[in-house]
Motif scaffolding. Structure first.
Motif, PDB file in Angstrom:
ATOM      1  N   TYR A   1      29.325  48.888  42.769  1.00 20.84           N
ATOM      2  CA  TYR A   1      30.198  47.776  43.144  1.00 20.84           C
ATOM      3  C   TYR A   1      31.457  48.278  43.854  1.00 20.84           C
ATOM      4  CZ  TYR A   1      27.545  44.022  40.922  1.00 20.84           C
ATOM      5  OH  TYR A   1      26.581  43.088  40.623  1.00 20.84           O
ATOM      6  N   ASP A   2      32.018  49.407  43.399  1.00 19.84           N
ATOM      7  CA  ASP A   2      33.192  49.974  44.070  1.00 19.84           C
ATOM      8  C   ASP A   2      32.876  50.290  45.530  1.00 19.84           C
ATOM      9  OD1 ASP A   2      34.728  49.824  41.767  1.00 19.84           O
ATOM     10  OD2 ASP A   2      34.585  51.973  41.314  1.00 19.84           O
ATOM     11  N   SER A   3      31.698  50.863  45.764  1.00 21.27           N
ATOM     12  CA  SER A   3      31.289  51.183  47.140  1.00 21.27           C
ATOM     13  C   SER A   3      31.150  49.917  47.975  1.00 21.27           C
ATOM     14  CB  SER A   3      29.962  51.945  47.135  1.00 21.27           C
ATOM     15  OG  SER A   3      30.129  53.202  46.531  1.00 21.27           O
ATOM     16  N   ALA A   4      30.585  48.879  47.378  1.00 27.38           N
ATOM     17  CA  ALA A   4      30.412  47.616  48.102  1.00 27.38           C
ATOM     18  C   ALA A   4      31.756  46.978  48.440  1.00 27.38           C
ATOM     19  CB  ALA A   4      29.563  46.651  47.280  1.00 27.38           C
ATOM     20  N   LEU A   5      32.731  47.093  47.541  1.00 26.93           N
ATOM     21  CA  LEU A   5      34.039  46.463  47.735  1.00 26.93           C
ATOM     22  C   LEU A   5      35.011  47.331  48.546  1.00 26.93           C
ATOM     23  CD1 LEU A   5      34.454  44.985  44.154  1.00 26.93           C
ATOM     24  CD2 LEU A   5      34.258  43.660  46.272  1.00 26.93           C
ATOM     25  N   ALA A   6      34.648  48.572  48.807  1.00 29.97           N
ATOM     26  CA  ALA A   6      35.545  49.503  49.513  1.00 29.97           C
ATOM     27  C   ALA A   6      36.044  48.960  50.855  1.00 29.97           C
ATOM     28  CB  ALA A   6      34.868  50.861  49.690  1.00 29.97           C
ATOM     29  N   PRO A   7      35.208  48.294  51.666  1.00 30.52           N
ATOM     30  CA  PRO A   7      35.741  47.775  52.938  1.00 30.52           C
ATOM     31  C   PRO A   7      36.897  46.789  52.764  1.00 30.52           C
ATOM     32  CG  PRO A   7      33.339  47.784  52.992  1.00 30.52           C
ATOM     33  CD  PRO A   7      33.752  48.113  51.577  1.00 30.52           C
ATOM     34  N   ALA A   8      36.977  46.152  51.597  1.00 30.13           N
ATOM     35  CA  ALA A   8      38.090  45.235  51.334  1.00 30.13           C
ATOM     36  C   ALA A   8      39.284  45.962  50.719  1.00 30.13           C
ATOM     37  CB  ALA A   8      37.633  44.110  50.401  1.00 30.13           C
ATOM     38  N   GLY A   9      39.116  47.257  50.435  1.00 32.99           N
ATOM     39  CA  GLY A   9      40.207  48.032  49.848  1.00 32.99           C
ATOM     40  C   GLY A   9      40.414  47.771  48.367  1.00 32.99           C
ATOM     41  N   LEU A  10      39.359  47.357  47.682  1.00 34.32           N
ATOM     42  CA  LEU A  10      39.457  47.074  46.253  1.00 34.32           C
ATOM     43  C   LEU A  10      38.418  47.846  45.464  1.00 34.32           C
ATOM     44  CD1 LEU A  10      39.822  43.169  46.214  1.00 34.32           C
ATOM     45  CD2 LEU A  10      41.615  44.846  45.726  1.00 34.32           C
ATOM     46  N   LYS A  11      38.744  48.124  44.215  1.00 29.23           N
ATOM     47  CA  LYS A  11      37.786  48.636  43.237  1.00 29.23           C
ATOM     48  C   LYS A  11      37.269  47.427  42.457  1.00 29.23           C
ATOM     49  CE  LYS A  11      38.695  53.196  43.438  1.00 29.23           C
ATOM     50  NZ  LYS A  11      37.715  54.138  43.855  1.00 29.23           N
ATOM     51  N   SER A  12      36.145  47.606  41.794  1.00 34.64           N
ATOM     52  CA  SER A  12      35.552  46.495  41.052  1.00 34.64           C
ATOM     53  C   SER A  12      36.483  45.977  39.961  1.00 34.64           C
ATOM     54  CB  SER A  12      34.196  46.893  40.468  1.00 34.64           C
ATOM     55  OG  SER A  12      34.306  48.048  39.661  1.00 34.64           O
ATOM     56  N   THR A  13      37.218  46.867  39.304  1.00 31.85           N
ATOM     57  CA  THR A  13      38.167  46.444  38.262  1.00 31.85           C
ATOM     58  C   THR A  13      39.273  45.584  38.861  1.00 31.85           C
ATOM     59  OG1 THR A  13      37.730  48.466  37.028  1.00 31.85           O
ATOM     60  CG2 THR A  13      39.717  47.256  36.452  1.00 31.85           C
TER      61      THR A  13
ATOM     62  N   LEU B   1      48.369  35.087  41.565  1.00 32.43           N
ATOM     63  CA  LEU B   1      47.941  35.572  42.877  1.00 32.43           C
ATOM     64  C   LEU B   1      48.925  35.079  43.926  1.00 32.43           C
ATOM     65  CD1 LEU B   1      44.072  35.013  43.219  1.00 32.43           C
ATOM     66  CD2 LEU B   1      45.299  37.143  42.815  1.00 32.43           C
ATOM     67  N   THR B   2      49.218  35.939  44.862  1.00 31.03           N
ATOM     68  CA  THR B   2      50.018  35.533  46.015  1.00 31.03           C
ATOM     69  C   THR B   2      49.059  35.010  47.090  1.00 31.03           C
ATOM     70  OG1 THR B   2      49.836  37.707  47.027  1.00 31.03           O
ATOM     71  CG2 THR B   2      51.733  37.348  45.537  1.00 31.03           C
ATOM     72  N   ARG B   3      49.615  34.503  48.150  1.00 34.93           N
ATOM     73  CA  ARG B   3      48.782  34.074  49.283  1.00 34.93           C
ATOM     74  C   ARG B   3      47.943  35.253  49.785  1.00 34.93           C
ATOM     75  NH1 ARG B   3      52.166  31.484  53.673  1.00 34.93           N
ATOM     76  NH2 ARG B   3      52.300  29.938  52.043  1.00 34.93           N
ATOM     77  N   LYS B   4      48.575  36.415  49.869  1.00 37.65           N
ATOM     78  CA  LYS B   4      47.878  37.625  50.300  1.00 37.65           C
ATOM     79  C   LYS B   4      46.765  37.996  49.311  1.00 37.65           C
ATOM     80  CE  LYS B   4      48.894  42.359  51.786  1.00 37.65           C
ATOM     81  NZ  LYS B   4      49.937  43.385  51.931  1.00 37.65           N
ATOM     82  N   GLY B   5      47.018  37.785  48.028  1.00 39.35           N
ATOM     83  CA  GLY B   5      46.012  38.059  47.002  1.00 39.35           C
ATOM     84  C   GLY B   5      44.816  37.129  47.113  1.00 39.35           C
ATOM     85  N   ARG B   6      45.082  35.850  47.371  1.00 40.11           N
ATOM     86  CA  ARG B   6      43.974  34.893  47.552  1.00 40.11           C
ATOM     87  C   ARG B   6      43.154  35.251  48.786  1.00 40.11           C
ATOM     88  NH1 ARG B   6      48.107  31.618  45.807  1.00 40.11           N
ATOM     89  NH2 ARG B   6      48.628  30.890  47.906  1.00 40.11           N
ATOM     90  N   ALA B   7      43.826  35.698  49.848  1.00 41.48           N
ATOM     91  CA  ALA B   7      43.115  36.110  51.057  1.00 41.48           C
ATOM     92  C   ALA B   7      42.273  37.356  50.791  1.00 41.48           C
ATOM     93  CB  ALA B   7      44.113  36.370  52.190  1.00 41.48           C
ATOM     94  N   LYS B   8      42.796  38.277  49.982  1.00 39.81           N
ATOM     95  CA  LYS B   8      42.054  39.506  49.644  1.00 39.81           C
ATOM     96  C   LYS B   8      40.799  39.160  48.846  1.00 39.81           C
ATOM     97  CE  LYS B   8      43.219  43.519  49.989  1.00 39.81           C
ATOM     98  NZ  LYS B   8      42.901  44.587  50.953  1.00 39.81           N
ATOM     99  N   VAL B   9      40.924  38.240  47.891  1.00 40.88           N
ATOM    100  CA  VAL B   9      39.756  37.812  47.108  1.00 40.88           C
ATOM    101  C   VAL B   9      38.733  37.151  48.025  1.00 40.88           C
ATOM    102  CG1 VAL B   9      38.937  36.223  45.303  1.00 40.88           C
ATOM    103  CG2 VAL B   9      40.978  37.619  44.907  1.00 40.88           C
ATOM    104  N   ALA B  10      39.196  36.308  48.930  1.00 45.74           N
ATOM    105  CA  ALA B  10      38.287  35.628  49.863  1.00 45.74           C
ATOM    106  C   ALA B  10      37.563  36.640  50.752  1.00 45.74           C
ATOM    107  CB  ALA B  10      39.054  34.618  50.715  1.00 45.74           C
TER     108      ALA B  10
ATOM    109  N   TRP C   1      31.222  41.390  47.260  1.00 45.00           N
ATOM    110  CA  TRP C   1      30.789  41.323  45.865  1.00 45.00           C
ATOM    111  C   TRP C   1      29.462  40.566  45.762  1.00 45.00           C
ATOM    112  CZ3 TRP C   1      29.783  37.158  42.749  1.00 45.00           C
ATOM    113  CH2 TRP C   1      29.522  37.454  41.411  1.00 45.00           C
ATOM    114  N   GLU C   2      29.354  39.445  46.485  1.00 44.78           N
ATOM    115  CA  GLU C   2      28.118  38.659  46.441  1.00 44.78           C
ATOM    116  C   GLU C   2      26.928  39.472  46.941  1.00 44.78           C
ATOM    117  OE1 GLU C   2      29.200  35.180  48.676  1.00 44.78           O
ATOM    118  OE2 GLU C   2      30.146  34.223  46.937  1.00 44.78           O
ATOM    119  N   TYR C   3      27.149  40.280  47.976  1.00 41.76           N
ATOM    120  CA  TYR C   3      26.096  41.150  48.481  1.00 41.76           C
ATOM    121  C   TYR C   3      25.678  42.164  47.408  1.00 41.76           C
ATOM    122  CZ  TYR C   3      23.724  44.700  51.245  1.00 41.76           C
ATOM    123  OH  TYR C   3      22.814  45.615  51.717  1.00 41.76           O
TER     124      TYR C   3
END
Length: 157
Positions: free
Chosen positions: A30-42, A103-112, A118-120
């Motif tokens: 999951y960390d590898s999948a989320l890496a393009p978004a700059g996030l770890k699964s946690t 969450l900030t606006r930037k945080g909501r955009a990061k989740v989006a 994550w779905e992939y």
């Protein structure tokens, strides 16, 4: 699937060791999948949980209880999210002793941005493991995480 000889060579009677091995492998996936978004699964899990509670922002303690993590680990994971402007931590207007996390606006955009990644990963895992098996696995793991009466320590012999 894995053959019997492989299982015999790599088996462990320790539930904890087996869970940790599986957890590390799945987390890495999951960390590898989320890496393009700059996030770890946690971090993704924390942001999603904070976003889910937008109407009533959680405290560090609330997040710890929801994610079954101790408060110091929650704090260590929140600091970079706060530095990046993805979350805001502020005193509760009704109780100044409580610090709410939102969450900030930037945080909501990061989740989006991270959600399709994550779905992939979720779809790939379920394709490899099986949809029904994945649902059973989640139910079992949540039972262990939340409901299993293990007590504080097994060292009471």
């Amino acid at each position: 699937m894995v053959d019997a000889a492989h299982l015999e060579r790599n088996s462990s009677l320790c539930n904890c060791a087996a869970l940790r091995r599986a957890s590390r492998r799945v987390s890495h996936f999951y960390d590898s999948a989320l890496a393009p978004a700059g996030l770890k699964s946690t971090q993704f899990a924390m942001l999603v949980e904070i976003g889910r509670r937008a109407e009533e922002p959680p405290t560090i303690r609330d997040l710890g209880e929801a994610l079954v993590m101790d408060q110091s680990t929650i704090g260590q994971n929140l600091r970079p999210l706060e530095r990046e402007g993805l979350v805001a931590i502020a005193a509760d207007p009704n109780d100044r002793r409580r610090r709410n996390i939102a969450l900030t606006r930037k945080g909501r955009a990061k989740v989006a941005a991270a959600r399709p990644l994550w779905e992939y990963a979720q779809a790939r895992f379920e394709s490899a493991f099986g949809a029904k098996e994945s649902a059973r696995l989640r139910a079992t793991l949540l039972t262990i995480a939340i409901d299993l009466p293990l007590g504080e320590s097994a060292a009471k012999a």
